[in-house]
Design a protein around this motif. Structure first.
Motif, PDB file in Angstrom:
ATOM      1  N   UNK A  57       0.848  -1.196   0.000  1.00 58.96           N
ATOM      2  CA  UNK A  57       0.000   0.000   0.000  1.00 58.96           C
ATOM      3  C   UNK A  57       0.888   1.253   0.000  1.00 58.96           C
ATOM      4  N   UNK A  58       0.581   2.159  -0.883  1.00 61.75           N
ATOM      5  CA  UNK A  58       1.403   3.369  -1.006  1.00 61.75           C
ATOM      6  C   UNK A  58       1.189   4.294   0.189  1.00 61.75           C
ATOM      7  N   UNK A  59       2.256   4.904   0.621  1.00 60.76           N
ATOM      8  CA  UNK A  59       2.153   5.847   1.731  1.00 60.76           C
ATOM      9  C   UNK A  59       1.665   7.184   1.182  1.00 60.76           C
ATOM     10  N   UNK A  60       0.721   7.775   1.874  1.00 61.27           N
ATOM     11  CA  UNK A  60       0.203   9.079   1.422  1.00 61.27           C
ATOM     12  C   UNK A  60       1.229  10.177   1.606  1.00 61.27           C
ATOM     13  N   UNK A  61       1.226  11.092   0.686  1.00 62.26           N
ATOM     14  CA  UNK A  61       2.132  12.233   0.799  1.00 62.26           C
ATOM     15  C   UNK A  61       1.294  13.506   0.808  1.00 62.26           C
ATOM     16  N   UNK A  62       1.631  14.403   1.682  1.00 63.27           N
ATOM     17  CA  UNK A  62       0.857  15.646   1.688  1.00 63.27           C
ATOM     18  C   UNK A  62       1.652  16.746   1.000  1.00 63.27           C
ATOM     19  N   UNK A  63       0.942  17.491   0.205  1.00 60.11           N
ATOM     20  CA  UNK A  63       1.596  18.570  -0.541  1.00 60.11           C
ATOM     21  C   UNK A  63       1.641  19.830   0.309  1.00 60.11           C
ATOM     22  N   UNK A  64       2.721  20.539   0.124  1.00 58.06           N
ATOM     23  CA  UNK A  64       2.800  21.848   0.766  1.00 58.06           C
ATOM     24  C   UNK A  64       1.749  22.745   0.116  1.00 58.06           C
ATOM     25  N   UNK A  65       1.368  23.779   0.838  1.00 58.63           N
ATOM     26  CA  UNK A  65       0.387  24.689   0.231  1.00 58.63           C
ATOM     27  C   UNK A  65       0.994  25.345  -0.995  1.00 58.63           C
ATOM     28  N   UNK A  66       0.123  25.899  -1.819  1.00 60.36           N
ATOM     29  CA  UNK A  66       0.566  26.395  -3.111  1.00 60.36           C
ATOM     30  C   UNK A  66       1.421  27.640  -3.003  1.00 60.36           C
ATOM     31  N   UNK A  67       2.120  27.870  -4.076  1.00 60.12           N
ATOM     32  CA  UNK A  67       2.968  29.041  -4.196  1.00 60.12           C
ATOM     33  C   UNK A  67       2.104  30.223  -4.650  1.00 60.12           C
ATOM     34  N   UNK A  68       2.409  31.410  -4.155  1.00 58.99           N
ATOM     35  CA  UNK A  68       1.675  32.603  -4.579  1.00 58.99           C
ATOM     36  C   UNK A  68       2.644  33.540  -5.277  1.00 58.99           C
ATOM     37  N   UNK A  69       2.279  33.953  -6.452  1.00 60.74           N
ATOM     38  CA  UNK A  69       3.134  34.866  -7.216  1.00 60.74           C
ATOM     39  C   UNK A  69       2.463  36.233  -7.271  1.00 60.74           C
ATOM     40  N   UNK A  70       3.206  37.262  -6.877  1.00 59.25           N
ATOM     41  CA  UNK A  70       2.723  38.636  -7.011  1.00 59.25           C
ATOM     42  C   UNK A  70       3.685  39.338  -7.948  1.00 59.25           C
ATOM     43  N   UNK A  71       3.176  39.824  -9.066  1.00 59.97           N
ATOM     44  CA  UNK A  71       4.080  40.487 -10.011  1.00 59.97           C
ATOM     45  C   UNK A  71       3.410  41.693 -10.654  1.00 59.97           C
ATOM     46  N   UNK A  72       4.253  42.600 -11.117  1.00 58.29           N
ATOM     47  CA  UNK A  72       3.768  43.702 -11.941  1.00 58.29           C
ATOM     48  C   UNK A  72       4.238  43.380 -13.347  1.00 58.29           C
ATOM     49  N   UNK A  73       3.317  43.415 -14.290  1.00 50.37           N
ATOM     50  CA  UNK A  73       3.699  42.953 -15.613  1.00 50.37           C
ATOM     51  C   UNK A  73       3.148  43.877 -16.679  1.00 50.37           C
ATOM     52  N   UNK A  74       3.295  43.452 -17.903  1.00 50.31           N
ATOM     53  CA  UNK A  74       3.012  44.343 -19.028  1.00 50.31           C
ATOM     54  C   UNK A  74       2.015  43.699 -19.984  1.00 50.31           C
ATOM     55  N   UNK A  75       1.085  44.511 -20.467  1.00 47.28           N
ATOM     56  CA  UNK A  75       0.238  44.107 -21.591  1.00 47.28           C
ATOM     57  C   UNK A  75       0.561  45.110 -22.691  1.00 47.28           C
ATOM     58  N   UNK A  76       1.279  44.683 -23.686  1.00 48.04           N
ATOM     59  CA  UNK A  76       1.766  45.592 -24.726  1.00 48.04           C
ATOM     60  C   UNK A  76       0.823  45.533 -25.926  1.00 48.04           C
ATOM     61  N   UNK A  77       0.265  46.691 -26.266  1.00 50.98           N
ATOM     62  CA  UNK A  77      -0.676  46.756 -27.381  1.00 50.98           C
ATOM     63  C   UNK A  77      -0.098  47.655 -28.457  1.00 50.98           C
ATOM     64  N   UNK A  78      -0.106  47.201 -29.682  1.00 53.83           N
ATOM     65  CA  UNK A  78       0.251  48.109 -30.774  1.00 53.83           C
ATOM     66  C   UNK A  78      -0.464  47.705 -32.042  1.00 53.83           C
TER      67      UNK A  78
END
Ligand SMILES: *[C@@H]1O[C@H](CO)[C@@H](O)[C@H](O)[C@H]1NC(C)=O
Ligand SMILES: *[C@@H]1O[C@H](CO)[C@@H](O)[C@H](O)[C@H]1NC(C)=O
Ligand SMILES: *[C@@H]1O[C@H](CO)[C@@H](O)[C@H](O)[C@H]1NC(C)=O
Ligand SMILES: *[C@@H]1O[C@H](CO)[C@@H](O)[C@H](O)[C@H]1NC(C)=O
Length: 125
Positions: A1-22
């Protein structure tokens, strides 16, 4: 029987980025209408958990006294040095003509955020 593994909580990304329109047109326009997706472009895994704020900095350095920091070519070059970026794409921009002399040019853009697959390393506990 496989041993259960618990995942760490998710990663959070905070970024300032660009939407380039031309858009280019030989015909004078009154309005540019765009409707597209802002997609995440990831070159490197995010931090495996917790808060990732390494790109929570402005795309344009507004405190710089140097004109070169406001040059579009340099801004885009510096942006593409980043490992995580966003790219706006609209395959069907609509250019409307017929602007009256005293009316402003209008950019009407709808930016959609599609569901993305984000990659970060897993640590098991
Ligand atoms: C991201 O940067 C903004 C502007 O500098 C700041 O107000 C905000 O607190 C930062 N967020 C995080 C999670 O660091
Ligand atoms: C912005 O420009 C100033 C002046 O050149 C510099 O000191 C600062 O480190 C720059 N900030 C960023 C985030 O590159
Ligand atoms: C971007 O990715 C490269 C290669 O993995 C790494 O050496 C560099 O430190 C990363 N830059 C940042 C700001 O995380
Ligand atoms: C922008 O376009 C949308 C249609 O997608 C419309 O509903 C909205 O009124 C337009 N806004 C302006 C300021 O023209």
């Amino acid at each position: 029987m496989a041993r259960g593994k618990s995942l760490m909580r998710m990663s959070t990304l905070v970024m300032q980025s660009m939407a380039f329109l031309q858009f280019f047109s030989p015909v004078p326009g009154s309005q540019l209408y765009m409707n597209g997706d802002l997609k995440l472009n990831q070159r490197q895994l995010l931090n495996h958990r917790g808060l990732d704020t390494r790109y929570n900095v402005s795309v344009v350095n507004g405190t710089s006294p140097f004109a070169s920091d406001y040059d579009l070519m340099n801004i885009i070059a510096a942006y593409w040095e980043r490992n995580v970026t966003t790219v706006f794409s609209d395959p069907n921009p609509v250019w409307m003509t017929g602007r009256a002399a005293d009316t402003p040019f209008i950019i009407n853009a709808t930016i959609r955020y599609p569901v993305e697959v984000i990659l970060y390393p897993l640590k098991t506990a």
